[in-house]
Each structure stands twice: as structure tokens, then as C-alpha cells.
Design an enzyme around this catalytic site. Sequence first.
Site, PDB file in Angstrom:
ATOM      1  N   CYS A 297       0.823  -1.213   0.000  1.00 17.98           N
ATOM      2  CA  CYS A 297       0.000   0.000   0.000  1.00 17.98           C
ATOM      3  C   CYS A 297       0.865   1.275   0.000  1.00 17.98           C
ATOM      4  O   CYS A 297       1.523   1.563  -0.986  1.00 17.98           O
ATOM      5  CB  CYS A 297      -0.986  -0.039   1.158  1.00 17.98           C
ATOM      6  SG  CYS A 297      -2.391   1.082   0.951  1.00 17.98           S
ATOM      7  N   HIS A 381      -3.813  -5.292  -0.138  1.00 24.57           N
ATOM      8  CA  HIS A 381      -3.417  -5.855   1.156  1.00 24.57           C
ATOM      9  C   HIS A 381      -3.482  -7.381   1.129  1.00 24.57           C
ATOM     10  O   HIS A 381      -4.547  -7.962   1.359  1.00 24.57           O
ATOM     11  CB  HIS A 381      -4.322  -5.319   2.271  1.00 24.57           C
ATOM     12  CG  HIS A 381      -4.071  -3.898   2.621  1.00 24.57           C
ATOM     13  ND1 HIS A 381      -3.178  -3.525   3.605  1.00 24.57           N
ATOM     14  CD2 HIS A 381      -4.557  -2.748   2.108  1.00 24.57           C
ATOM     15  CE1 HIS A 381      -3.139  -2.198   3.697  1.00 24.57           C
ATOM     16  NE2 HIS A 381      -3.978  -1.708   2.791  1.00 24.57           N
ATOM     17  N   GLU A 383      -2.487  -9.391   3.264  1.00 18.21           N
ATOM     18  CA  GLU A 383      -2.697  -9.919   4.616  1.00 18.21           C
ATOM     19  C   GLU A 383      -4.141  -9.807   5.074  1.00 18.21           C
ATOM     20  O   GLU A 383      -4.484 -10.274   6.166  1.00 18.21           O
ATOM     21  CB  GLU A 383      -1.794  -9.169   5.602  1.00 18.21           C
ATOM     22  CG  GLU A 383      -2.341  -7.862   6.148  1.00 18.21           C
ATOM     23  CD  GLU A 383      -2.435  -6.729   5.122  1.00 18.21           C
ATOM     24  OE1 GLU A 383      -3.142  -5.740   5.381  1.00 18.21           O
ATOM     25  OE2 GLU A 383      -1.805  -6.840   4.065  1.00 18.21           O
TER      26      GLU A 383
END
Length: 439
Positions: A297, A381, A383
Amino acid sequence: MTDSTKAFLLLANGQVFEGESFGATGCVVGETVFTTGMNGYLETLTDPSYYGQIVTQTFPLIGNYGVISKDFESADVHVKGYIVRSVCEIPSNFRCEYDLDTFLAARKIIGLCGIDTRALTKILRETGVMNGMIVSGDGEEAQSIRKALKSEVEKAKLLKKIKSYKIKSAVESVTCNASKIEEPADVVFKESAEYRFVPVRSDGTKENDPVIAMKDGKGKKVVLWDFGAKANIRRELLKRGFEVVTVAGSSTAKEILALNPDGIMLSNGPGDPKENVKIIDEIKKIAKSGVPIFGICLGHQLLALAMGADTSKLKYGHRGANQPVKYLATGRVYISSQNHGYAVKNDTLPKNAVLSFVNTNDGTCEGITYTKIPAFSVQFHPEACSGPLDTGFLFDDFVRLINNHDYFKNFEAKFERIDSIKYFAKTIKNTSAHKKAAK
């Protein structure tokens, strides 16, 4: 509806959305944005990347599973204000601790519900992200603002004040907030295994055995350079066996390299990436060191700026857990979780920087792989459990890069020869043709 429960949103263009108050009361100004996630509201509220923003949820019912502290991405709430169509007053979930209204009130976050969030989203999509003010309750300031709106002169002054709002010192304000809720590796893997949020390989298989999952990363140290990191980034690194050392956004390259890291993670974070001039200069030094880098990001944007690319602000950004991205090395499309208002400009990538992912909606840059230095980055993202675990394999790529610095050296040959700007134009053309055919 009593005055104490009345609330409204005043946009910088003068439009007003009247509804009801929940959470705290008062007045707050922020950048009004929307996110399309159907769930994950706790992660949204505690994501440092939302710093300075009034967040609108497009999904109509929020709060149905209550508040679960284990799902927090950082210790604090970072949104300026929170807007939903309908807030659930009686949540139901076996992990629920209490309700969303109580949570926001305790954190002094002003909420607005009962407005037409679809209409608000359409405005933000058509005109772009704009500043706004939430006025809630019957306090002295709220009454003063309601009175000002009855006068054209006073309203103009108020709108000028709203328009002048800017998000400042974003990274400095949120760095190392997630580190307050850090847990050791054995706890992270045990809790992840309980809900099967364990490492997922590129073939889609899950690795439930912590010994096998951590084997290739064991004994390696990763510095998590925290620009507003989400807690789950550290968890994913721990699940792969790394020792993770978190450092503040203000850290220098010299301080980081003195820790003798095997890899460096550039985290997500809020604000305009170009404002972080000192950090960009330090990343340039890190890039010359030869230590493998993985950016997510804001970290992706900062690395791109350090390597000579440029960034620009998107009209209304990408926010939500259902954003499609195409991996150009394989042609496969993944569902990703995103939260960003800026993007790296595709046509500014320097030599030895390969466009690896594109957003299939608008063709914007979603990933870069560097072939002359051991580094890669993604705008989304991996994760964040979208898909639900579609892009977690990128953390395994980071493990491979740390163990083999030449892992991406000849990667360019694997990528589709695709011009993302032409790709976007083709997408728009096909969409237009589809609409005409439907008529």
C-alpha cells in the site's frame, strides 16, 4: 427524533444528509470516502490508513457481529467519523464482546446512521472524494452550526472551513500504533489455526503445520518499517517463521541496517505519499543496500517514488474487500482488499521496474516487481483475508526473495506484454458495447 439524537453530514459542496446519531456526539471535519466491504468493519475502524477520513460503509447493515477486539488492526480507532445506513443494536456472534455504538462512544468517534448511503456514494463517485462535516447531538457547537446554516453568509464561511481541511502529519500520527497489540509467534499461529487463517500457498493449499510453515523463514529477521501498519502484516510474517522487529516511520536507513535485517517490510499507512520526503530519501539508501524489500500500500507507493516513479490522487480511491486485480505473470485475477486514495502512475515506472498487477476495473498499477534490486510491492493488502486468502502467497514470495536475492532477476519474461492504459480503454469500450446491447 429528539435534538440529542439528530445528526447530519454537510458536504463541502453544500449538500446535507440528515440522519441520527450513534457513538459519540459533537462536530468533526474529515475527508469523506466510501468502502464497499460487506464485513470487516472492525478492521476498517482500526486501520491506520483511514486516518483523517470520514468513512461511509456502502453495505446497509453494520455492527451485526458486534465488537471483537482480536480483530483489531491497531490499538486505536483512526477514522474521523463513521457513516452507515443502519447500525445493529443487538449483535449476535459467539466472539462478540459488546455493541458498536458503545465501542464508538468510548473511543469518542462520531457516528451517523439513517441516511441514504447509496445516494452519498453516488455523489462521491461522480464528483470525487470531498471533505465533509458530521454534526451530532445538541451541544453548543452543534447548535451554533445549525444556526449558521440558516444564513447564506455564515453557511459560505462554514463551507470554506470544511474545504480547507487537509490531512497532515499522517504517518507521524499513526506509526507504531499496531505494535501495542502485538502477540508472540506461537500465539499468532495457534489462534490463526483455530480459524484456518494459516499460510496459503500459491496453489491455494493451506499449511496447518507451524513447523513446516515456518521452516524457510526460521532464523531470519525482518524489520517492519511502520508507516501505520496493520497488525495482520506482522502476523503473516510471524507465521512464516520470521523474527519481526517493528521500527517507527521516522527511523533512518542507518538505524534500520544496523539491526542487520534479512528483509525489510514497508508497511501501509495514510496520507499523500509525496509528503513523506525524508522517508523516501531513506528508502533510496535502503534500496542501495541490497537487502530484500516488500512494500504494501503506502509502502508500495513510497518505494516507487524512491525508485523514480510518480504518484497521483485517484478520483474516489479503492476501498473495500472485493477489488479485482490481475496478476500479469499468470493472467489470473484475484480478489483483493484495498484502502488507498493514491496510485503509482503506470507510465512513470523506471527501467528495471515491471508492472506486475493491474486493477481490472480501471487499469491502475496494483503491483511492481524490481529486477535489478531484490524488491517488489503491491498496492492491495495480501494480509487482509480477501478472497478469503487469495494473495497470501506474496508473503511466501518474500521468503523466497530473502533466501534467494536473484528470485526476481529474470521475472520480466514471465509477464504478459500488456499496456494497462490500453487495457483500461478496451475495458471501457466493452462495457459501453454491453450497455448498448442490453438496450
